[in-house]
Design a protein around this motif. Sequence first.
Motif, short mmCIF file in Angstrom:
data_model
loop_
_atom_site.label_atom_id
_atom_site.label_comp_id
_atom_site.label_asym_id
_atom_site.label_seq_id
_atom_site.Cartn_x
_atom_site.Cartn_y
_atom_site.Cartn_z
N ASN A 76 21.74 2.08 6.52
CA ASN A 76 21.51 1.08 7.59
C ASN A 76 22.27 1.40 8.87
OD1 ASN A 76 19.83 -0.58 5.93
ND2 ASN A 76 21.67 -1.38 4.94
N VAL A 77 22.43 2.70 9.13
CA VAL A 77 23.10 3.14 10.35
C VAL A 77 22.09 3.45 11.45
CG1 VAL A 77 24.54 4.97 11.36
CG2 VAL A 77 25.09 4.03 9.11
N LEU A 78 20.99 4.09 11.08
CA LEU A 78 19.96 4.47 12.05
C LEU A 78 18.60 4.49 11.36
CD1 LEU A 78 19.14 5.57 14.88
CD2 LEU A 78 19.63 7.87 14.00
N THR A 79 17.65 3.71 11.84
CA THR A 79 16.31 3.71 11.24
C THR A 79 15.50 4.86 11.80
OG1 THR A 79 15.36 2.28 12.96
CG2 THR A 79 16.34 1.20 11.03
N LEU A 120 8.89 7.95 6.91
CA LEU A 120 7.54 7.80 7.45
C LEU A 120 7.00 6.40 7.16
CD1 LEU A 120 5.46 9.58 8.94
CD2 LEU A 120 4.46 10.10 6.71
N LYS A 121 7.29 5.90 5.98
CA LYS A 121 6.85 4.56 5.61
C LYS A 121 7.42 3.52 6.58
CE LYS A 121 6.72 1.41 1.64
NZ LYS A 121 7.08 1.26 0.21
N GLU A 122 8.69 3.68 6.93
CA GLU A 122 9.31 2.74 7.87
C GLU A 122 8.62 2.80 9.22
OE1 GLU A 122 12.30 1.19 10.80
OE2 GLU A 122 11.64 3.27 10.62
N LEU A 123 8.22 3.99 9.65
CA LEU A 123 7.52 4.12 10.93
C LEU A 123 6.20 3.35 10.90
CD1 LEU A 123 7.92 7.91 11.88
CD2 LEU A 123 9.23 5.95 12.72
N ALA A 178 5.34 0.12 13.14
CA ALA A 178 4.16 0.25 14.01
C ALA A 178 3.16 -0.88 13.76
CB ALA A 178 3.49 1.60 13.79
N HIS A 179 3.13 -1.37 12.53
CA HIS A 179 2.19 -2.44 12.18
C HIS A 179 2.72 -3.82 12.57
CE1 HIS A 179 -0.83 -4.75 10.11
NE2 HIS A 179 0.05 -5.26 9.27
N HIS A 180 4.02 -4.05 12.38
CA HIS A 180 4.55 -5.40 12.52
C HIS A 180 5.29 -5.68 13.83
CE1 HIS A 180 3.58 -6.70 8.47
NE2 HIS A 180 4.07 -5.58 7.98
N ASP A 181 5.86 -4.66 14.45
CA ASP A 181 6.69 -4.87 15.63
C ASP A 181 5.85 -4.68 16.90
OD1 ASP A 181 8.53 -4.86 17.69
OD2 ASP A 181 10.07 -3.82 16.55
#
Length: 388
Positions: A70-73, A102-105, A109-112
């Motif tokens: 949880n330092v850098l997404t 990649l999943k976080e991206l 991209a979908h929610h933010d």
Amino acid sequence: MGFEVSENLRVVFQAIEERISKAILYDRYELKMVLKNLSSMEQLLVARNFCKSVWNIGSLRVLAVLHDANVLTASNYILSLENAGELQLILNDFLEAEFELLKELFIVAHHDSNRAIILNDNLDECLAGLFADLLKNPQLNDLKYIDSIASRDMPNDFGVNLIQKHVRIILDLHKSNTKTTFANFTNWINEGVDEIQFTKEIYNKLLRQSEQDAISYLFKLSTAENFMDWKFYLILLQTIASKCSSESATYIRKYFKSRLSQIAALPSLDAMLHLLLSVRAATATTLDIDKNVTAYAEWYKQNISDMKFVLKVEEFQNIIDLLTQCIPYEAAEDYVEIHATFTISPPVHCGKLVQNYKSKCKMQLAKIKQQKKGNNDNNQSIDIDDSS
């Protein structure tokens, strides 16, 4: 406002710098614990320092640890990059390993909404490049990343969005007009079956999770005005139709039936051309060409030959008129032969209209056969010249 970097933090910076220069990260857990024990301000400084570092062979693995601590997404790191070329090279690394990044991206991209446009544009460009590479080198066919981002624990709206993104990008790989599409239909379907592999893998890993959403989106995109993405629309439709569940197959048949009724009521040449091509792709479900043609013939018989029993006279006339307008587009002998030979039962006062249509089909069939014969004769002549 500046912050003094402590000696302890300098050691952390150096440790990270050393690890991004190495291919293997042996102490992932230990590094994570060190990062988690830093203060919030120290973690922020570590994140900033990493964003300024040159991307190296071990950067992806270090970023994964920073992300896990949880330092850098991954999304914050990507959004910190200013060089578009460098960004795409880094995203290519994301496709090969550490798929949680990649999943976080994709999730952000979908929610933010504030950051979605930039991230989606970059992800779209990355996937387009990947699919283009897989077209050139089908043997690569490495789509492991989908297994992580398309996990079944994700919300349904995210899954549908993921399907739509992949479908849209794939369709955009090739452009053609309707005339060219009719001329190349058989070659493209054969290419999709025999050579192109990644579309089948995307169906197996992604589209099959929500077949009807994928089918519905394909139909929606392909009926847009001035549609040009024919090749991969047909290949994806054929891929889905050849593998889908019986419920999805019924969904496709009902769509075609409804589409024909709409065209009969509101005549449109583009819509009729779309329907003919779509039915051919959806009935090409086996490796046996004769069976595929027979399946199309069955559709034609049920929906065109006997349409007087379900359509009003004016609607019947509209369909025959549109089919007649479609004849100059036809280039495949097997399909034109069906149109030329299958009986169409006409309502009262429509016999001549049907007769005229079938006569023009026979003329087009003769033209196609003559062109085919001419091509064969030319090939034989070339063979003789070469052997002399």
